[in-house]
Design a protein around this motif. Structure first.
Motif, short mmCIF file in Angstrom:
data_model
loop_
_atom_site.label_atom_id
_atom_site.label_comp_id
_atom_site.label_asym_id
_atom_site.label_seq_id
_atom_site.Cartn_x
_atom_site.Cartn_y
_atom_site.Cartn_z
N LYS A 118 -6.05 -3.94 -5.11
CA LYS A 118 -5.48 -2.69 -4.60
C LYS A 118 -4.23 -2.96 -3.78
O LYS A 118 -3.21 -2.27 -3.92
CB LYS A 118 -6.52 -1.97 -3.74
N ASN A 119 -4.27 -3.97 -2.92
CA ASN A 119 -3.10 -4.29 -2.10
C ASN A 119 -1.92 -4.71 -2.96
O ASN A 119 -0.76 -4.40 -2.65
CB ASN A 119 -3.44 -5.40 -1.10
N TYR A 120 -2.22 -5.42 -4.06
CA TYR A 120 -1.13 -5.84 -4.95
C TYR A 120 -0.47 -4.62 -5.59
O TYR A 120 0.76 -4.51 -5.61
CB TYR A 120 -1.67 -6.77 -6.05
N MET A 121 -1.27 -3.71 -6.13
CA MET A 121 -0.71 -2.52 -6.77
C MET A 121 0.07 -1.68 -5.76
O MET A 121 1.14 -1.14 -6.08
CB MET A 121 -1.82 -1.69 -7.42
N ASP A 122 -0.43 -1.58 -4.55
CA ASP A 122 0.29 -0.83 -3.51
C ASP A 122 1.65 -1.48 -3.22
O ASP A 122 2.62 -0.80 -2.89
CB ASP A 122 -0.53 -0.78 -2.22
N SER A 123 1.72 -2.80 -3.35
CA SER A 123 2.97 -3.52 -3.04
C SER A 123 4.07 -3.25 -4.05
O SER A 123 5.24 -3.55 -3.78
CB SER A 123 2.70 -5.03 -2.97
N LEU A 124 3.71 -2.68 -5.21
CA LEU A 124 4.72 -2.39 -6.24
C LEU A 124 5.45 -1.09 -5.97
O LEU A 124 6.39 -0.74 -6.67
CB LEU A 124 4.07 -2.34 -7.62
N GLN A 125 5.02 -0.35 -4.98
CA GLN A 125 5.71 0.88 -4.62
C GLN A 125 6.75 0.58 -3.55
O GLN A 125 6.60 -0.37 -2.78
CB GLN A 125 4.68 1.90 -4.10
N PRO A 126 7.80 1.39 -3.42
CA PRO A 126 8.17 2.52 -4.27
C PRO A 126 8.81 2.07 -5.58
O PRO A 126 9.60 1.13 -5.61
CB PRO A 126 9.15 3.30 -3.40
#
Length: 265
Positions: A118-126
């Motif tokens: 989850k933290n990895y996917m969040d890091s792809l934003q914005p």
């Protein structure tokens, strides 16, 4: 209305209405996060459903059909990272990862939730900022980070990710009878059965006593006829499922083979 933002190896998709795709060939492994909505995937044998908040892994060299369902009064949102063979080969050589065995699994499967995922996917934003030019090094590192996190959180993926072999020669008749409804080029069918295009065509005629293009059209029309007549499915709902690109071409071919339009069956 849809908005798809391809970013070399990272893709963010957003759809406001239900979207039924035709076919897609998954050429590389894909690590995805279903942000909102539901994705229905079909590999020709069974259906898979992935819901909001789920992580999934799609194996390379897979034929799929899929439908995207946005949530009620909302948007379908999905984030995917494509793990190409070149990056995996480089990563494996750098960190000493190899595949020790060939693993047979479903072509798509959910990954157990983990804070690292989850933290990895969040890091792809914005996403819009990631789209800007000049981020090639950052993006390359983010893909390598995805590989490292996947192996750490799901050790069983190591033998899948680092299996860099090409498809071997398989039974042509069984494969084609299972996958004829996927609308992909002949060279793709050839590759997936472990053959060159010329060998595929030669083996196909030996097996079916007819050229592949002619056989595919007849097989798809026969399946359409059965679904329309016996199952009561509307022609507009059947043509994509059996492998035709557009309704007008399907109707023309159907009438030529059966002597009447599909709507009259």
């Amino acid at each position: 209305m849809s908005d798809s933002k391809p970013l070399k190896q990272i893709s963010y998709s957003c759809y406001h209405t239900k979207t039924k795709e035709g076919e897609q060939f998954v050429a590389e492994h894909v690590f995805s996060y279903q942000i909102a909505g539901t994705l229905i995937m079909n590999d020709g044998e069974r259906e898979y459903q992935f819901n909001e908040g789920e992580f999934r892994f799609s194996k390379r060299n897979t034929l799929i059909k899929f439908t995207k369902h946005p949530p009620a009064n909302g948007e379908y949102k999905n984030l995917s990272v494509f793990l190409d063979q070149q990056t995996l080969r480089s990563f494996g050589a750098e960190y000493g990862y190899t595949s020790e065995k060939h693993v047979q699994t479903a072509p798509f499967f959910s990954l157990r939730p983990h804070a690292l995922l989850k933290n990895y996917m969040d890091s792809l934003q914005p996403y819009d900022q990631l789209l800007q030019s000049g981020n090639e090094v950052l993006l390359s590192l983010k893909v390598k980070e995805a590989i490292a996190i996947l192996v750490q959180t799901n050790p069983q993926l190591k033998d899948i990710l680092f299996d860099l072999s090409e498809p071997g020669k398989i039974d042509l008749e069984g494969f084609m009878n299972k996958n004829f409804h996927f609308n992909v080029p002949l060279d793709r069918f050839a590759y997936l059965t472990g053959r060159s295009l010329s060998t595929f065509k030669r083996d196909f005629e030996k097996t079916f006593n007819t050229p592949p293009g002619k056989w595919l059209q007849q097989k798809r029309l026969q399946e359409a006829y059965y679904r329309i007549k016996e199952k009561g499915v509307a022609p507009s709902d059947v043509y994509i499922d059996v492998g035709f690109e557009d309704l007008s071409h399907f109707s023309y071919a159907f009438k030529k083979m059966y002597g009447q339009a599909p709507s009259r069956i």
